[in-house]
Design a protein around this motif. Structure first.
Motif, PDB file in Angstrom:
ATOM      1  N   LEU A  94       0.821  -1.216   0.000  1.00  0.00           N
ATOM      2  CA  LEU A  94       0.000   0.000   0.000  1.00  0.00           C
ATOM      3  C   LEU A  94       0.852   1.261   0.000  1.00  0.00           C
ATOM      4  O   LEU A  94       0.359   2.370   0.114  1.00  0.00           O
ATOM      5  CB  LEU A  94      -0.963  -0.017   1.187  1.00  0.00           C
ATOM      6  CG  LEU A  94      -1.997  -1.146   1.082  1.00  0.00           C
ATOM      7  CD1 LEU A  94      -2.817  -1.250   2.346  1.00  0.00           C
ATOM      8  CD2 LEU A  94      -2.904  -0.942  -0.121  1.00  0.00           C
ATOM      9  N   ILE A  95       2.127   1.063  -0.087  1.00  0.00           N
ATOM     10  CA  ILE A  95       3.046   2.205  -0.232  1.00  0.00           C
ATOM     11  C   ILE A  95       3.477   2.227  -1.693  1.00  0.00           C
ATOM     12  O   ILE A  95       3.874   1.202  -2.233  1.00  0.00           O
ATOM     13  CB  ILE A  95       4.286   2.030   0.681  1.00  0.00           C
ATOM     14  CG1 ILE A  95       3.834   1.988   2.137  1.00  0.00           C
ATOM     15  CG2 ILE A  95       5.304   3.123   0.429  1.00  0.00           C
ATOM     16  CD1 ILE A  95       4.938   1.659   3.099  1.00  0.00           C
ATOM     17  N   PRO A  96       3.375   3.360  -2.321  1.00  0.00           N
ATOM     18  CA  PRO A  96       3.742   3.404  -3.739  1.00  0.00           C
ATOM     19  C   PRO A  96       5.199   2.984  -3.948  1.00  0.00           C
ATOM     20  O   PRO A  96       6.061   3.264  -3.106  1.00  0.00           O
ATOM     21  CB  PRO A  96       3.543   4.874  -4.108  1.00  0.00           C
ATOM     22  CG  PRO A  96       2.722   5.449  -3.014  1.00  0.00           C
ATOM     23  CD  PRO A  96       2.997   4.663  -1.793  1.00  0.00           C
ATOM     24  N   SER A  97       5.421   2.282  -5.062  1.00  0.00           N
ATOM     25  CA  SER A  97       6.794   1.870  -5.358  1.00  0.00           C
ATOM     26  C   SER A  97       7.495   3.014  -6.106  1.00  0.00           C
ATOM     27  O   SER A  97       6.843   3.924  -6.612  1.00  0.00           O
ATOM     28  CB  SER A  97       6.764   0.594  -6.188  1.00  0.00           C
ATOM     29  OG  SER A  97       5.918   0.779  -7.288  1.00  0.00           O
ATOM     30  N   GLY A  98       8.812   2.952  -6.167  1.00  0.00           N
ATOM     31  CA  GLY A  98       9.586   3.954  -6.903  1.00  0.00           C
ATOM     32  C   GLY A  98       9.693   5.276  -6.136  1.00  0.00           C
ATOM     33  O   GLY A  98       9.462   5.350  -4.937  1.00  0.00           O
ATOM     34  N   GLN A  99      10.037   6.306  -6.890  1.00  0.00           N
ATOM     35  CA  GLN A  99      10.222   7.630  -6.284  1.00  0.00           C
ATOM     36  C   GLN A  99       8.884   8.227  -5.881  1.00  0.00           C
ATOM     37  O   GLN A  99       7.894   8.091  -6.590  1.00  0.00           O
ATOM     38  CB  GLN A  99      10.895   8.565  -7.299  1.00  0.00           C
ATOM     39  CG  GLN A  99      12.333   8.170  -7.626  1.00  0.00           C
ATOM     40  CD  GLN A  99      13.238   8.240  -6.399  1.00  0.00           C
ATOM     41  OE1 GLN A  99      13.261   9.264  -5.711  1.00  0.00           O
ATOM     42  NE2 GLN A  99      13.979   7.165  -6.130  1.00  0.00           N
ATOM     43  N   VAL A 100       8.892   8.842  -4.711  1.00  0.00           N
ATOM     44  CA  VAL A 100       7.639   9.432  -4.225  1.00  0.00           C
ATOM     45  C   VAL A 100       7.875  10.854  -3.726  1.00  0.00           C
ATOM     46  O   VAL A 100       9.005  11.236  -3.413  1.00  0.00           O
ATOM     47  CB  VAL A 100       7.039   8.605  -3.066  1.00  0.00           C
ATOM     48  CG1 VAL A 100       6.580   7.241  -3.541  1.00  0.00           C
ATOM     49  CG2 VAL A 100       8.018   8.490  -1.905  1.00  0.00           C
ATOM     50  N   VAL A 101       6.752  11.563  -3.643  1.00  0.00           N
ATOM     51  CA  VAL A 101       6.796  12.880  -3.012  1.00  0.00           C
ATOM     52  C   VAL A 101       6.102  12.728  -1.673  1.00  0.00           C
ATOM     53  O   VAL A 101       4.979  12.211  -1.615  1.00  0.00           O
ATOM     54  CB  VAL A 101       6.063  13.933  -3.875  1.00  0.00           C
ATOM     55  CG1 VAL A 101       5.994  15.262  -3.149  1.00  0.00           C
ATOM     56  CG2 VAL A 101       6.735  14.067  -5.229  1.00  0.00           C
ATOM     57  N   VAL A 102       6.788  13.089  -0.624  1.00  0.00           N
ATOM     58  CA  VAL A 102       6.203  12.957   0.712  1.00  0.00           C
ATOM     59  C   VAL A 102       5.767  14.334   1.185  1.00  0.00           C
ATOM     60  O   VAL A 102       6.533  15.292   1.134  1.00  0.00           O
ATOM     61  CB  VAL A 102       7.231  12.367   1.701  1.00  0.00           C
ATOM     62  CG1 VAL A 102       6.606  12.243   3.104  1.00  0.00           C
ATOM     63  CG2 VAL A 102       7.734  11.021   1.218  1.00  0.00           C
ATOM     64  N   MET A 103       4.523  14.420   1.587  1.00  0.00           N
ATOM     65  CA  MET A 103       4.005  15.700   2.065  1.00  0.00           C
ATOM     66  C   MET A 103       3.549  15.542   3.499  1.00  0.00           C
ATOM     67  O   MET A 103       2.792  14.608   3.814  1.00  0.00           O
ATOM     68  CB  MET A 103       2.833  16.133   1.185  1.00  0.00           C
ATOM     69  CG  MET A 103       3.263  16.527  -0.206  1.00  0.00           C
ATOM     70  SD  MET A 103       1.878  16.994  -1.267  1.00  0.00           S
ATOM     71  CE  MET A 103       1.274  15.434  -1.770  1.00  0.00           C
TER      72      MET A 103
END
Lengths: 234, 302, 279
Positions: A94-103
């Motif tokens: 449930l956590i996106p794979s690859g690069q993410v933007v965390v806000m």
């Protein structure tokens, strides 16, 4: 113009918030690292599926997991019922794979405890996950709740309780809330015996909520599960 | 002696058709009693009422003095019957059929008794054949075996010679005679053949369209000496006195002012006529009434 | 009475026609089992379309329990016919054969005869249901193995664990016996009016078919009478495969079926006791 301004305003707000109690990116990365230290596990589970149109007794079985997305519930001689693959039962899915933007979304109270809320958006558009919102206990570095919006399967909410396996970020109890379509078969086909209380007409709903409760009794972690386990038929 | 069967004013109708009309008769013990009548005369309906298969609209049946509808089950123990055809289970053997029907009356009927009746009806050795493989005569004989297996006092046999060839008829006739003579059974038998009755029955009742038209001893009913002869005479009082003091007095059956009816053999009509004329009687006409046989033939040919 | 019953059963089971019913049950169950062996997967997938979109079900869905359930469901209309074949023949067949008049000249009461006909029809029905259980359930378990059973209702998906199934089947077969006994009593009732077995057999089926249609029509007009039709309650065996088991409804269905059975039997006795035997 107004839209651009709004986005900028949001960005400024989130950036300010992230500095409020430590770096959200660092927190996320630490959590992710903790979650992904589990490469595989097998666990004895008790599973209860609560969906309006489903009447399923508590299922007991062995749940196998292998990173990143292999999962199988083994019930010797019995049937196993799991939501479709893209709504998996583990946090890592449930956590996106690859690069993410965390806000950073600040703090909130969850079950009487102050938790850090953050939103994770994948940088690439390819995956099924559009947005994941996480409620994190900073002290124990554990995700207590996630809310994942998927492209095809609506929103999946997961609530976790931890005990013996907290160091691996593996919960003892998980409740998954999800959106489901309604189910209907023609009465002429099923020839129902409609003598019970369900003779009363039900409210017509297009979509329904459902939840799955999983109780993990015993984990065996990182024992090197072979892929063959996931290809077996029950 | 109390009659074994006494029937009083029995009536039965089906829808609007009166099948049996105010019928009364009685049968003495040990008699072979015949019901004579054409098809549809009411013979079978009467027999069925005697067995409780059909319920009468009116009247009463007494068997050995007991009212039948009050003690039906008890009384049926002492009655054996075949009504119309002796139909049984074709897929079972003669033995099985006999055993089933014997057991319905007496669950403890010994096999020896079954052998005994099979011997009497001449079916020994054929008892294991399927009933469907039996000839009509064998079926009738098995029917009689079923009727008599529980040693009833009274046998009710409805047209037991129906559908048989002459040899079969003779066999059944001899069997019935023997049952009466050697085993002392009272037998009620029906037929549409007068000749048959004459050979088997000791008493007889003639039925026509549900009504009794004659009954009595067969010998009496069929005796030519019992022919009724009616003399139409201008004034019977002229000769009445002489007649009552003459030998002809015993033959006088009825008398009226203008007619005298005698019961005598037709051969004696000329003699009687001469005597009446001799006595001064003015004979206007002589009419011999039908004998039973003539009468029966006339009704069976209408 | 026992002797009478014994001979009644002897007559039923010596008659080759009796075994046709057992043959038909064997044939129908075998055909369904063969069809399921060859094409069961697509049949199940078709039925499960709505579920499969959202859930992934793994394991032996096509197991003996499910096949047994499918067979029972398909035989809903056939078993009454097979019961009517024997029960409808009970009095009318004897009348047609001419043996009824011979039986009734024996010292047995007509009540006794009806009771014996009813008990023997019940025994035949019971044996037929037991045979159905052997063919539909035990042969299916042997052919397809065991497993949890999926029961699809029009508005519900029910999963019953394999260890929880055998008692449900036992109860369902017992219920089916009761339902078929009601059919038998109807057939005997109609049989009392006729002198030929064809009439009561066809009439029984006619009544069952018409009332089953009424029981299944979703029209407000029929909803008023539905609870009083025995056909509405004949499928009560399915209640044992529901979760939770609707015991109250099943009890009500049992009551209706028993009431109908006693009613048919009572009416048969009333009528037959006064009937002139002219066959």
């Amino acid at each position: 113009m107004i839209r651009t301004f709004a986005i900028l305003l949001c960005a400024v707000f989130f950036c300010n918030a992230s500095f409020a109690g430590g770096d959200a990116n660092q927190l996320y990365e630490a959590l992710r690292k903790k979650i992904f230290q589990v490469k595989d596990y097998q666990a004895l589970v008790e599973m209860k599926i609560e969906v309006n149109y489903m009447r399923i007794p508590q299922l007991t079985g062995k749940l196998y997991f292998k990173s990143p997305d292999k999962m199988r519930l083994e019930r010797t001689g019995g049937l196993s019922i799991l939501p479709k693959k893209n709504i998996n039962l583990t946090l890592s899915n449930l956590i996106p794979s690859g690069q993410v933007v965390v806000m950073d979304a600040g703090y909130a109270m969850l079950n009487g405890k102050k938790v850090r809320v953050m939103k994770i958006v994948p940088e690439l558009d390819a995956g099924d996950i559009v947005l994941t919102k996480m409620w994190i206990d900073e002290e124990s570095l554990l995700a207590m709740r996630t809310e994942t919006t998927t492209r095809n399967d609506g929103t999946v909410i997961m609530e976790m309780q931890y005990a013996a396996y907290a160091q691996y970020a593996l919960p003892d109890r998980v409740t998954i809330f999800m959106d489901l379509k309604d189910y209907k078969l023609p009465k002429g086909v099923t020839l129902d015996y409609n003598q019970s209380a369900d003779l009363k007409p039900k409210k017509k709903t297009e979509n329904q909520k459902g939840n799955i409760q999983i109780k993990y009794l015993k984990y065996e972690i990182n024992k090197g599960l072979s892929d063959a386990v996931f290809n077996q038929k029950n | 002696m109390e009659p074994i069967i006494a029937v009083e004013h029995l009536s039965k109708s089906f829808k609007k058709r009166l099948a049996v009309n105010d019928l009364s008769f009685s049968i003495a013990e040990g008699e072979v009693y015949g019901f004579l009548g054409q098809n549809g005369a009411g013979k079978s309906t009467t027999m069925r009422m005697l067995l409780g298969l059909i319920f009468p609209d009116k009247g009463a049946i007494f068997i050995r003095g007991q009212r039948f509808d009050n003690s039906k089950r008890h009384l049926l123990r002492s009655i054996g019957a075949i009504i119309e055809r002796p139909d049984m289970y074709g897929y079972l053997s003669g033995w099985d059929n006999l055993k089933i029907f014997a057991t319905l009356t007496d669950p403890n009927t010994p096999d020896a008794r079954l052998h005994e009746v099979l011997e009497v009806v001449g079916l020994n050795g054929r008892e294991n054949d399927k009933f469907s493989a039996y000839s009509q005569g064998m079926k009738q004989r098995l029917g009689i075996a079923v009727a008599m297996v529980n040693k009833p006092d009274l046998l009710i046999l409805d047209e037991p010679t129906n559908g048989l060839d002459p040899q079969g008829i003779a066999e059944i006739r001899n069997l019935i005679r023997s049952l009466s003579k050697d085993h002392g059974k009272t037998i009620l038998i029906s037929s549409h053949l007068l000749h048959e009755m004459e050979l088997i029955a000791s008493s007889m009742l003639v039925l026509h369209r549900g009504k009794k038209i004659a009954d009595g001893k067969v010998n009496d009913l069929l005796n030519p000496a019992q022919t009724l002869v009616e003399f139409a005479i201008q004034d019977t009082t002229i000769i009445m006195d002489q007649l009552l003091h003459s030998a002809w007095a015993s033959t006088l059956d009825q008398h009226a002012a203008d007619a005298l009816v005698f019961k005598l053999h037709p051969d004696r009509i000329p003699l009687l006529n001469a005597w009446i004329v001799e006595q001064g009687g003015r004979v206007k006409g002589i009419r011999s009434k039908h004998s039973l046989e003539d009468y029966f033939l006339s009704i069976t040919h209408d | 009475m026992i002797k009478l019953l014994w001979f009644e059963l002897y007559k039923i089971f010596r008659r080759p026609r009796t075994y046709i019913s057992f043959g038909i049950v064997t044939a129908i169950t075998s055909v369904i089992q063969l069809a399921m062996l060859s094409d069961g997967e697509s049949f199940v997938n078709f039925a499960m379309q709505g579920i499969n979109e959202q859930f992934e079900i793994q394991g032996r869905i096509m197991n003996g329990y499910l096949i047994g359930y499918i067979i029972l469901q398909s035989l809903l209309i056939h078993i009454p016919l097979l019961v009517a074949l024997v029960a409808g023949d009970s009095l009318a067949g004897e009348a047609n054969l001419g043996t009824l008049r011979l039986i009734l000249t024996r010292p047995i009461s007509r009540h006794q005869l009806i009771l014996v006909k009813f008990i023997s029809s019940f025994i035949y029905t019971t044996l037929l249901i037991i045979w159905l259980a052997v063919c539909a359930l035990f042969f299916s378990l042997w052919l397809f193995g065991t497993g949890d059973m999926i029961n699809l209702k029009s508005d519900a998906f029910i999963l019953i664990l394999k260890d929880d199934l055998m008692w449900r089947y036992g109860a369902a077969f017992l219920f089916a016996m009761l339902a078929m006994t009601t059919i038998a009593s109807l057939a005997i009732f109609l049989s009392a009016f006729a002198d030929n077995a064809i009439g009561p057999i066809i009439s029984t089926m006619g009544v069952v078919v018409v009332l089953t249609i009424l029981s299944n029509l979703e029209l407000p007009l029929f909803n008023l009478v539905k609870p009083y039709l025995f056909t509405t309650h004949m499928i009560g065996w399915k209640g044992f495969f529901d979760d939770p088991v609707p015991y109250e409804a099943i009890r009500r269905s049992c009551f209706v079926l028993v009431a109908y059975t006693i009613g048919f039997l009572g009416m048969t006795m009333l009528y037959f006791n006064k009937k002139d035997i002219r066959s």
